[in-house]
Scaffold this motif. Structure first.
Motif, PDB file in Angstrom:
ATOM      1  N   ARG A 141      -2.251   0.929   0.410  1.00 21.03           N
ATOM      2  CA  ARG A 141      -1.257   0.578  -0.772  1.00 21.03           C
ATOM      3  C   ARG A 141      -2.039  -0.452  -1.703  1.00 21.03           C
ATOM      4  NH1 ARG A 141       1.664  -4.034  -0.675  1.00 21.03           N
ATOM      5  NH2 ARG A 141       1.492  -3.862   1.738  1.00 21.03           N
ATOM      6  N   VAL A 142      -1.896   0.007  -3.048  1.00 21.14           N
ATOM      7  CA  VAL A 142      -2.645  -0.738  -4.070  1.00 21.14           C
ATOM      8  C   VAL A 142      -1.811  -2.395  -4.181  1.00 21.14           C
ATOM      9  CG1 VAL A 142      -2.843  -1.229  -6.489  1.00 21.14           C
ATOM     10  CG2 VAL A 142      -3.485   1.171  -5.596  1.00 21.14           C
ATOM     11  N   ALA A 143      -2.391  -3.327  -4.086  1.00 19.32           N
ATOM     12  CA  ALA A 143      -1.865  -4.644  -4.347  1.00 19.32           C
ATOM     13  C   ALA A 143      -2.876  -5.566  -5.117  1.00 19.32           C
ATOM     14  CB  ALA A 143      -1.696  -5.111  -2.879  1.00 19.32           C
ATOM     15  N   ASP A 144      -2.580  -6.686  -5.238  1.00 16.19           N
ATOM     16  CA  ASP A 144      -3.312  -7.817  -6.008  1.00 16.19           C
ATOM     17  C   ASP A 144      -4.823  -7.964  -5.193  1.00 16.19           C
ATOM     18  OD1 ASP A 144      -1.428  -8.005  -7.852  1.00 16.19           O
ATOM     19  OD2 ASP A 144      -0.742  -9.818  -7.052  1.00 16.19           O
ATOM     20  N   ASP A 145      -4.679  -7.913  -3.813  1.00 15.24           N
ATOM     21  CA  ASP A 145      -6.080  -8.147  -3.321  1.00 15.24           C
ATOM     22  C   ASP A 145      -6.721  -7.015  -2.679  1.00 15.24           C
ATOM     23  OD1 ASP A 145      -3.875  -7.592  -1.422  1.00 15.24           O
ATOM     24  OD2 ASP A 145      -4.526  -9.238  -0.008  1.00 15.24           O
ATOM     25  N   ASN A 146      -5.829  -5.706  -3.010  1.00 18.12           N
ATOM     26  CA  ASN A 146      -6.415  -4.449  -2.654  1.00 18.12           C
ATOM     27  C   ASN A 146      -6.312  -3.305  -3.859  1.00 18.12           C
ATOM     28  OD1 ASN A 146      -7.345  -2.788  -0.629  1.00 18.12           O
ATOM     29  ND2 ASN A 146      -5.325  -1.757  -0.336  1.00 18.12           N
ATOM     30  N   ARG A 147      -7.158  -3.671  -4.870  1.00 19.97           N
ATOM     31  CA  ARG A 147      -6.933  -3.106  -6.161  1.00 19.97           C
ATOM     32  C   ARG A 147      -7.535  -1.707  -5.852  1.00 19.97           C
ATOM     33  NH1 ARG A 147     -11.547  -2.472  -9.558  1.00 19.97           N
ATOM     34  NH2 ARG A 147     -13.454  -3.824  -8.502  1.00 19.97           N
ATOM     35  N   MET A 148      -7.190  -0.675  -6.588  1.00 26.13           N
ATOM     36  CA  MET A 148      -7.693   0.713  -6.625  1.00 26.13           C
ATOM     37  C   MET A 148      -9.087   0.739  -7.494  1.00 26.13           C
ATOM     38  SD  MET A 148      -7.481   3.973  -5.784  1.00 26.13           S
ATOM     39  CE  MET A 148      -5.724   4.164  -5.755  1.00 26.13           C
ATOM     40  N   ILE A 149     -10.098   1.106  -6.722  1.00 25.33           N
ATOM     41  CA  ILE A 149     -11.622   1.298  -6.954  1.00 25.33           C
ATOM     42  C   ILE A 149     -12.052   2.492  -7.690  1.00 25.33           C
ATOM     43  CG2 ILE A 149     -14.069   0.845  -6.397  1.00 25.33           C
ATOM     44  CD1 ILE A 149     -12.118  -1.674  -5.926  1.00 25.33           C
ATOM     45  N   TYR A 186     -11.742   3.523 -11.832  1.00 25.98           N
ATOM     46  CA  TYR A 186     -10.543   2.274 -12.087  1.00 25.98           C
ATOM     47  C   TYR A 186     -11.651   1.057 -12.606  1.00 25.98           C
ATOM     48  CZ  TYR A 186      -6.588   4.776 -10.856  1.00 25.98           C
ATOM     49  OH  TYR A 186      -5.526   5.683 -10.557  1.00 25.98           O
ATOM     50  N   GLY A 187     -10.787   0.534 -13.618  1.00 25.01           N
ATOM     51  CA  GLY A 187     -11.390  -0.860 -13.952  1.00 25.01           C
ATOM     52  C   GLY A 187     -10.675  -1.987 -13.354  1.00 25.01           C
ATOM     53  N   ARG A 188     -11.167  -3.421 -13.447  1.00 26.01           N
ATOM     54  CA  ARG A 188     -10.405  -4.284 -12.934  1.00 26.01           C
ATOM     55  C   ARG A 188      -9.078  -4.690 -13.174  1.00 26.01           C
ATOM     56  NH1 ARG A 188     -13.225  -7.148  -9.289  1.00 26.01           N
ATOM     57  NH2 ARG A 188     -15.612  -7.084  -9.186  1.00 26.01           N
ATOM     58  N   GLU A 189      -8.595  -4.172 -14.478  1.00 26.92           N
ATOM     59  CA  GLU A 189      -7.294  -4.380 -14.806  1.00 26.92           C
ATOM     60  C   GLU A 189      -6.051  -3.249 -14.072  1.00 26.92           C
ATOM     61  OE1 GLU A 189      -8.884  -0.918 -17.098  1.00 26.92           O
ATOM     62  OE2 GLU A 189      -9.678  -2.961 -16.674  1.00 26.92           O
ATOM     63  N   GLY A 190      -6.784  -2.428 -13.321  1.00 36.56           N
ATOM     64  CA  GLY A 190      -5.705  -1.499 -12.576  1.00 36.56           C
ATOM     65  C   GLY A 190      -5.828  -0.270 -13.158  1.00 36.56           C
ATOM     66  N   GLN A 191      -6.360   0.328 -13.954  1.00 31.66           N
ATOM     67  CA  GLN A 191      -6.009   1.528 -14.891  1.00 31.66           C
ATOM     68  C   GLN A 191      -7.348   2.230 -14.896  1.00 31.66           C
ATOM     69  OE1 GLN A 191      -2.960   2.466 -15.796  1.00 31.66           O
ATOM     70  NE2 GLN A 191      -2.368   0.621 -15.128  1.00 31.66           N
ATOM     71  N   PRO A 192      -7.328   3.570 -15.016  1.00 30.10           N
ATOM     72  CA  PRO A 192      -8.658   4.409 -15.041  1.00 30.10           C
ATOM     73  C   PRO A 192      -9.235   3.892 -16.254  1.00 30.10           C
ATOM     74  CG  PRO A 192      -6.535   5.897 -14.564  1.00 30.10           C
ATOM     75  CD  PRO A 192      -6.080   4.424 -14.904  1.00 30.10           C
ATOM     76  N   SER A 193     -10.675   4.058 -16.005  1.00 34.40           N
ATOM     77  CA  SER A 193     -11.476   3.559 -17.040  1.00 34.40           C
ATOM     78  C   SER A 193     -12.265   4.483 -17.363  1.00 34.40           C
ATOM     79  CB  SER A 193     -12.447   2.345 -16.514  1.00 34.40           C
ATOM     80  OG  SER A 193     -13.173   2.837 -15.537  1.00 34.40           O
ATOM     81  N   HIS A 194     -12.639   5.677 -16.615  1.00 35.75           N
ATOM     82  CA  HIS A 194     -13.355   6.776 -17.219  1.00 35.75           C
ATOM     83  C   HIS A 194     -13.502   7.828 -16.005  1.00 35.75           C
ATOM     84  CE1 HIS A 194     -16.629   4.067 -15.092  1.00 35.75           C
ATOM     85  NE2 HIS A 194     -17.170   5.416 -14.944  1.00 35.75           N
ATOM     86  N   GLY A 195     -13.976   8.992 -16.134  1.00 37.74           N
ATOM     87  CA  GLY A 195     -14.064  10.066 -14.803  1.00 37.74           C
ATOM     88  C   GLY A 195     -14.578  11.434 -15.347  1.00 37.74           C
ATOM     89  N   SER A 196     -14.911  11.993 -14.543  1.00 37.78           N
ATOM     90  CA  SER A 196     -15.613  13.166 -14.954  1.00 37.78           C
ATOM     91  C   SER A 196     -14.935  14.298 -13.736  1.00 37.78           C
ATOM     92  CB  SER A 196     -17.142  13.322 -14.735  1.00 37.78           C
ATOM     93  OG  SER A 196     -17.347  12.554 -15.687  1.00 37.78           O
ATOM     94  N   VAL A 197     -14.949  15.467 -14.285  1.00 37.46           N
ATOM     95  CA  VAL A 197     -14.717  16.768 -13.535  1.00 37.46           C
ATOM     96  C   VAL A 197     -15.711  17.660 -13.259  1.00 37.46           C
ATOM     97  CG1 VAL A 197     -13.100  18.760 -13.551  1.00 37.46           C
ATOM     98  CG2 VAL A 197     -12.260  16.558 -14.391  1.00 37.46           C
ATOM     99  N   ILE A 198     -16.055  18.094 -11.958  1.00 40.44           N
ATOM    100  CA  ILE A 198     -16.790  19.105 -11.744  1.00 40.44           C
ATOM    101  C   ILE A 198     -16.267  20.249 -11.887  1.00 40.44           C
ATOM    102  CG2 ILE A 198     -18.610  19.942 -10.241  1.00 40.44           C
ATOM    103  CD1 ILE A 198     -19.185  17.383  -9.150  1.00 40.44           C
ATOM    104  N   GLY A 199     -16.646  21.613 -12.563  1.00 40.79           N
ATOM    105  CA  GLY A 199     -15.847  22.703 -12.740  1.00 40.79           C
ATOM    106  C   GLY A 199     -16.533  23.886 -12.323  1.00 40.79           C
TER     107      GLY A 199
END
Length: 500
Positions: free
Chosen positions: A221-229, A437-450
């Protein structure tokens, strides 16, 4: 027929050291930590082996970059081993070095060998934050065996911002969800349950850096002390290398161990193992739903234990690794996959975890004897693999005679590798993906292998501002693997991915 006692390799001593000073200036530097661990391993063996060490292996250091690392440690120990070697980077190297030491002993090229490693990243980080100069051996201007990023990640990966382990392991995680017929929610639940049991092992391990047991929900579970990386991995699903710790394993012959009066129930036998690797460039791998190198290595390990392993330590830098290995080994979903407590919870120096795991496994086997136990280490980005089997009884000589290198077996398992086409524009389907994800908790960038219609491979940057695309890629209810999209080439020359 057993090997003669003077050629039978055994582990006789293990040592671990933790250092937690309030003041980072009072912390032990890595050389001091390793010295203490080697001396602890000697004491664990009953003492008297230091001066007899003829082979010293030191695991690659990251937190403090010395030169002449093995020689400096030998000087601190007051020994002059004929062989003193500083290793290359890799999480599998402790397993590799233990295996190689066992073979040197079996072949009569060594009598007393030690493998050690240690890091002080916690103290280095705290000192840097406090503006403190650590009173340690000055780091070298030209450190020995440094990490060279280009050896591990291609310029294309760097340009996509997909270059750290935490960015790349999710490519396997997300691919396996569909391959195993799971929803992302089910795969996440498996990761949480697996890591819950691993954290329980850490809580019971007095040598673990972190000794708190977490529930599956607290892990996922995402929480203040367990952010999404990086989707779908939270902080508690990511390796913790922020420690001050060292470990050492001392090995000799069964004959020497008995001559020293070491009780039989404290002697652990090395049974053999195997190594193989994937291409460094992840775009040059055949697929991401399993690793043929891992499969080949674990297949050989299973030949050493035809009735299965009583306990295992499966490398756990990120959940996809032990989950893939568990399936290859045919283990049930509720089988404990660690005796040490995992990289997320017990923690360890960057390349040292499997050395701490070896120490934990030796203690476990002494407490509850078993014929077969497995140490499986991994390095790089699902790249380098090494398995080592241990037990409380002597190995069959044929086991130790098996070749370490099973690369040919790995290659025989490899499917056709798709050609990468970097200038392609047109339709494609998702093979896998990574969303950072960035430290603010939102996706910052990403890539798709297709994959494109002729089965070639593309690598497209994802538009994290596209809410609908992100909702699809980050869905817990359905895997996006196989969904259609379109690739175009941007002004920067890189491919861009769009959902269709």
């Amino acid at each position: 027929m057993a090997l003669p006692a003077n050629r039978t390799p055994v582990i006789i001593g293990v040592g671990e050291v933790l250092d937690r000073p309030a003041d980072p200036a009072a912390a032990l530097e890595p050389l001091a930590l390793m010295e203490a661990a080697v001396r602890a391993a000697d004491a664990d063996a009953g003492g008297g082996f230091l001066d007899r060490i003829d082979s010293l292996d030191v695991i690659n250091l990251v937190s403090w970059r010395y030169d002449r690392v093995a020689q400096r440690l030998a000087d601190r120990l007051g020994i002059v081993p004929p062989r003193a070697v500083y290793g290359q980077v890799g999480g599998e190297t402790p397993t590799t070095k233990l295996h190689e030491a066992a073979l040197r002993i079996m072949n009569g090229n060594s009598l007393v060998a030690v493998v050690t490693g240690g890091e002080a990243q916690n103290a280095v980080g705290k000192a840097k934050a406090a503006g403190i100069t650590l009173p340690w051996t000055p780091p070298a201007k030209a450190p020995e065996n440094p990490i060279i990023p280009s050896d591990h990640v291609t310029p294309l990966g760097m340009s996509h911002g997909i270059f750290q382990p935490i960015h790349i392991y999710p490519i396997y995680e997300n691919a396996t969800v569909a391959a195993w017929g799971l929803t992302p929610a089910e795969a996440l639940a498996e990761s949480g349950a697996t890591y819950e049991r691993i954290s329980q092992a850490a809580a019971a391990n007095i040598h673990a850096w972190g000794r708190k047991a977490f529930t599956a929900d607290e892990i996922t579970r995402v929480a203040d002390d367990n952010r999404m990386i990086c989707w779908p991995y939270t902080k508690r699903m990511v390796a913790n290398n922020n420690v001050n710790a060292a470990a050492a394993v001392l090995m000799t012959t069964l004959e020497a161990a008995r001559a020293a009066g070491i009780p039989e129930d404290r002697i652990i036998h090395v049974h053999g193992g195997a190594a193989a690797a994937e291409p460094m460039d992840i775009l040059k791998r055949d697929q991401y739903v399993h690793s043929v190198a891992q499969d080949a290595v674990l297949a050989q390990a299973m030949r050493l234990a035809p009735h299965g392993f009583d306990r295992v330590e499966l490398y756990s830098c990120f959940p996809t690794v032990p989950k893939m290995a568990r399936r290859t080994l045919g283990l049930g979903a509720d089988v404990p996959l660690s005796v040490a407590g995992g990289l997320s919870f017990a923690g360890a120096g960057l390349n040292c975890y499997m050395l701490h795991s070896a120490c934990a496994m030796v203690r476990s086997l002494r407490t509850a004897p078993a014929d077969h136990a497995l140490l499986y280490g991994q390095g790089g980005y699902v790249t380098k693999h090494h398995a080592l089997a241990l037990g409380c009884r002597p190995a069959d000589p044929a086991w130790l005679m098996l070749p370490i290198d099973v690369q040919d077996d790995a290659e025989s398992r490899r499917g056709d590798v798709p050609a990468f086409v970097g200038d392609y524009s047109g339709p494609a389907v998702i093979e896998s993906y990574s969303i950072v994800y960035g430290r603010e908790g939102q996706p910052s960038h990403g890539s798709v292998i297709g994959r494109v219609p002729d089965n070639s491979r593309v690598f497209g940057k994802a538009d994290v501002a596209d809410g609908a695309a992100m909702a699809t890629l980050l869905s817990l209810s359905a895997s996006p693997i196989g969904l259609p999209g379109r690739v175009t080439v941007g002004d920067d020359g890189l491919q861009l991915w769009e959902m269709t």
